[in-house]
Design a protein around this motif. Structure first.
Motif, PDB file in Angstrom:
ATOM      1  N   ALA A  69       0.817  -1.215   0.000  1.00 10.14           N
ATOM      2  CA  ALA A  69       0.000   0.000   0.000  1.00 10.14           C
ATOM      3  C   ALA A  69       0.848   1.260   0.000  1.00 10.14           C
ATOM      4  CB  ALA A  69      -0.938  -0.007   1.208  1.00 10.14           C
ATOM      5  N   VAL A  70       1.873   1.278   0.857  1.00  9.78           N
ATOM      6  CA  VAL A  70       2.692   2.485   1.002  1.00  9.78           C
ATOM      7  C   VAL A  70       3.785   2.540  -0.057  1.00  9.78           C
ATOM      8  CG1 VAL A  70       4.220   3.763   2.543  1.00  9.78           C
ATOM      9  CG2 VAL A  70       2.209   2.603   3.462  1.00  9.78           C
ATOM     10  N   GLY A  71       4.543   1.443  -0.196  1.00  3.92           N
ATOM     11  CA  GLY A  71       5.675   1.450  -1.117  1.00  3.92           C
ATOM     12  C   GLY A  71       5.264   1.474  -2.574  1.00  3.92           C
ATOM     13  N   ALA A  72       4.439   0.498  -2.973  1.00  7.41           N
ATOM     14  CA  ALA A  72       4.041   0.412  -4.377  1.00  7.41           C
ATOM     15  C   ALA A  72       2.895   1.345  -4.724  1.00  7.41           C
ATOM     16  CB  ALA A  72       3.644  -1.026  -4.716  1.00  7.41           C
ATOM     17  N   GLY A  73       2.105   1.747  -3.736  1.00  6.66           N
ATOM     18  CA  GLY A  73       0.947   2.583  -4.020  1.00  6.66           C
ATOM     19  C   GLY A  73       1.187   4.059  -3.794  1.00  6.66           C
ATOM     20  N   VAL A  74       1.169   4.466  -2.521  1.00  2.00           N
ATOM     21  CA  VAL A  74       1.223   5.892  -2.190  1.00  2.00           C
ATOM     22  C   VAL A  74       2.544   6.515  -2.620  1.00  2.00           C
ATOM     23  CG1 VAL A  74       1.108   7.557  -0.302  1.00  2.00           C
ATOM     24  CG2 VAL A  74      -0.364   5.540  -0.271  1.00  2.00           C
ATOM     25  N   THR A  75       3.656   5.849  -2.314  1.00  2.00           N
ATOM     26  CA  THR A  75       4.963   6.422  -2.639  1.00  2.00           C
ATOM     27  C   THR A  75       5.142   6.593  -4.143  1.00  2.00           C
ATOM     28  OG1 THR A  75       5.883   5.356  -0.673  1.00  2.00           O
ATOM     29  CG2 THR A  75       7.441   6.152  -2.313  1.00  2.00           C
ATOM     30  N   THR A  76       4.689   5.623  -4.922  1.00  2.00           N
ATOM     31  CA  THR A  76       4.806   5.734  -6.379  1.00  2.00           C
ATOM     32  C   THR A  76       3.993   6.905  -6.903  1.00  2.00           C
ATOM     33  OG1 THR A  76       5.123   3.339  -6.539  1.00  2.00           O
ATOM     34  CG2 THR A  76       4.513   4.507  -8.552  1.00  2.00           C
ATOM     35  N   VAL A  77       2.788   7.092  -6.374  1.00  2.00           N
ATOM     36  CA  VAL A  77       1.958   8.222  -6.803  1.00  2.00           C
ATOM     37  C   VAL A  77       2.624   9.549  -6.444  1.00  2.00           C
ATOM     38  CG1 VAL A  77      -0.252   9.384  -6.444  1.00  2.00           C
ATOM     39  CG2 VAL A  77      -0.177   6.903  -6.703  1.00  2.00           C
ATOM     40  N   LEU A  78       3.185   9.642  -5.246  1.00  3.72           N
ATOM     41  CA  LEU A  78       3.855  10.879  -4.833  1.00  3.72           C
ATOM     42  C   LEU A  78       5.065  11.174  -5.716  1.00  3.72           C
ATOM     43  CD1 LEU A  78       3.716  10.560  -0.936  1.00  3.72           C
ATOM     44  CD2 LEU A  78       2.244  11.915  -2.423  1.00  3.72           C
ATOM     45  N   MET A  79       5.835  10.141  -6.052  1.00  2.00           N
ATOM     46  CA  MET A  79       6.995  10.357  -6.918  1.00  2.00           C
ATOM     47  C   MET A  79       6.567  10.780  -8.319  1.00  2.00           C
ATOM     48  SD  MET A  79       9.900   7.546  -5.884  1.00  2.00           S
ATOM     49  CE  MET A  79       8.854   6.109  -6.135  1.00  2.00           C
ATOM     50  N   LEU A  80       5.497  10.192  -8.842  1.00  2.00           N
ATOM     51  CA  LEU A  80       5.018  10.582 -10.168  1.00  2.00           C
ATOM     52  C   LEU A  80       4.538  12.031 -10.174  1.00  2.00           C
ATOM     53  CD1 LEU A  80       3.079   7.363 -11.268  1.00  2.00           C
ATOM     54  CD2 LEU A  80       5.339   8.128 -12.007  1.00  2.00           C
ATOM     55  N   LEU A  81       3.873  12.454  -9.101  1.00  2.00           N
ATOM     56  CA  LEU A  81       3.450  13.852  -9.012  1.00  2.00           C
ATOM     57  C   LEU A  81       4.651  14.789  -8.947  1.00  2.00           C
ATOM     58  CD1 LEU A  81       0.454  13.581  -6.513  1.00  2.00           C
ATOM     59  CD2 LEU A  81       0.341  14.095  -8.947  1.00  2.00           C
ATOM     60  N   ALA A  82       5.672  14.396  -8.176  1.00  2.00           N
ATOM     61  CA  ALA A  82       6.873  15.229  -8.088  1.00  2.00           C
ATOM     62  C   ALA A  82       7.590  15.306  -9.433  1.00  2.00           C
ATOM     63  CB  ALA A  82       7.814  14.674  -7.020  1.00  2.00           C
ATOM     64  N   ILE A  83       7.643  14.189 -10.161  1.00  2.00           N
ATOM     65  CA  ILE A  83       8.289  14.185 -11.478  1.00  2.00           C
ATOM     66  C   ILE A  83       7.518  15.058 -12.457  1.00  2.00           C
ATOM     67  CG2 ILE A  83       8.839  12.710 -13.460  1.00  2.00           C
ATOM     68  CD1 ILE A  83       9.467  10.491 -11.446  1.00  2.00           C
ATOM     69  N   ALA A  84       6.182  15.050 -12.354  1.00  2.00           N
ATOM     70  CA  ALA A  84       5.375  15.885 -13.242  1.00  2.00           C
ATOM     71  C   ALA A  84       5.651  17.369 -13.034  1.00  2.00           C
ATOM     72  CB  ALA A  84       3.893  15.593 -13.018  1.00  2.00           C
ATOM     73  N   LEU A  85       6.078  17.750 -11.827  1.00  2.00           N
ATOM     74  CA  LEU A  85       6.362  19.156 -11.537  1.00  2.00           C
ATOM     75  C   LEU A  85       7.812  19.539 -11.802  1.00  2.00           C
ATOM     76  CD1 LEU A  85       4.395  19.517  -8.187  1.00  2.00           C
ATOM     77  CD2 LEU A  85       3.698  20.296 -10.449  1.00  2.00           C
ATOM     78  N   THR A  86       8.692  18.577 -11.901  1.00  2.00           N
ATOM     79  CA  THR A  86      10.115  18.887 -12.057  1.00  2.00           C
ATOM     80  C   THR A  86      10.646  18.507 -13.431  1.00  2.00           C
ATOM     81  OG1 THR A  86      10.638  16.760 -11.008  1.00  2.00           O
ATOM     82  CG2 THR A  86      10.568  18.706  -9.590  1.00  2.00           C
ATOM     83  N   GLY A  87      10.591  17.262 -13.786  1.00  2.00           N
ATOM     84  CA  GLY A  87      11.128  16.803 -15.065  1.00  2.00           C
ATOM     85  C   GLY A  87      11.462  15.329 -15.002  1.00  2.00           C
ATOM     86  N   ARG A  88      11.548  14.710 -16.176  1.00  2.00           N
ATOM     87  CA  ARG A  88      11.773  13.271 -16.224  1.00  2.00           C
ATOM     88  C   ARG A  88      13.242  12.895 -16.172  1.00  2.00           C
ATOM     89  NH1 ARG A  88       7.636  10.459 -20.576  1.00  2.00           N
ATOM     90  NH2 ARG A  88       5.674  11.143 -19.610  1.00  2.00           N
ATOM     91  N   GLN A  89      14.109  13.764 -16.644  1.00  2.00           N
ATOM     92  CA  GLN A  89      15.520  13.416 -16.759  1.00  2.00           C
ATOM     93  C   GLN A  89      16.305  13.940 -15.565  1.00  2.00           C
ATOM     94  OE1 GLN A  89      16.914  11.415 -18.979  1.00  2.00           O
ATOM     95  NE2 GLN A  89      14.940  11.113 -19.999  1.00  2.00           N
TER      96      GLN A  89
END
Length: 204
Positions: A69-89
């Motif tokens: 729930a936390v590692g594969a779920g919530v943490t992945t969503v938070l990282m994807l949101l952070a990447i969307a605001l910063t950049g992929r590379q």
């Protein structure tokens, strides 16, 4: 014949643990090696699912649920949101991080060395089996009022640990919300001069 039948399930669990550990190490190295942050975040999600599977094999189902729930779920969503605001590379570092690498390897070596003094997995005379586990099984319902021992341990005996985990997730979520809010303000401030210039041009 009976001895081979008794050793069969243990041997299968051993092979399964080795296979899962190999995949865990491979995904961990891949997540660090990849320069594409989106791919790295997805690989870390796979890493968490593998760890959850490993916990299930080790009969720690409650930990597996938390990891999934936390590692594969919530943490992945938070990282994807952070990447969307910063950049992929990922930006390449100007200097090679030898000091952090050395500290990480030294810490990993100390942790591996510490495991050598631990009792073997699953033995009946381990300290946890002789002292802690019987106490929880006998006194959990009387002391906490919760009939489920696992729930009693997580919510009462390990209450501060559970509170810390919830605090970490809450802090991460608030950090993402702050990033989203600051990104929206930057977009508004960037679009305001453009609208002002267009209004001046129309009036002229």
């Amino acid at each position: 014949m009976d001895e081979s039948a008794q050793e069969g399930p243990g041997t299968i669990d051993l092979y399964l643990n080795i296979i899962l550990l190999v995949f865990v190490v491979a995904t961990g190295i891949a997540a660090v090696w990849l320069r594409n942050l989106l791919a790295s975040a997805m690989v870390l999600g796979i890493y968490s699912l593998l760890m959850a599977t490993l916990w299930v094999v080790m009969d720690a189902v409650d930990v597996a649920f938390t990891e999934a729930a936390v590692g594969a779920g919530v943490t992945t969503v938070l990282m994807l949101l952070a990447i969307a605001l910063t950049g992929r590379q990922e930006k390449r570092a100007r200097a090679r991080p030898w000091l952090p690498l050395g500290v990480s390897l030294a810490t990993a070596g100390l942790l591996v060395y510490a495991t050598l003094g631990m009792p073997a997995f699953g033995i009946a005379d381990a300290p946890a089996q002789l002292h802690v586990a019987p106490y929880y099984l006998q006194q959990a319902e009387a002391e906490t009022g919760v009939p489920n021992v696992v729930t009693a341990v997580l919510a009462s005996y390990r209450g501060f640990d559970t509170l810390g985990e919830v605090t970490v997730i809450f802090t991460a979520g608030m950090g993402v919300l702050v990033l989203l809010g600051s990104a929206g303000l930057r977009r508004q401030s960037a679009s305001a001069p453009a609208k002002g210039d267009s209004a001046k041009g129309n009036s002229a």
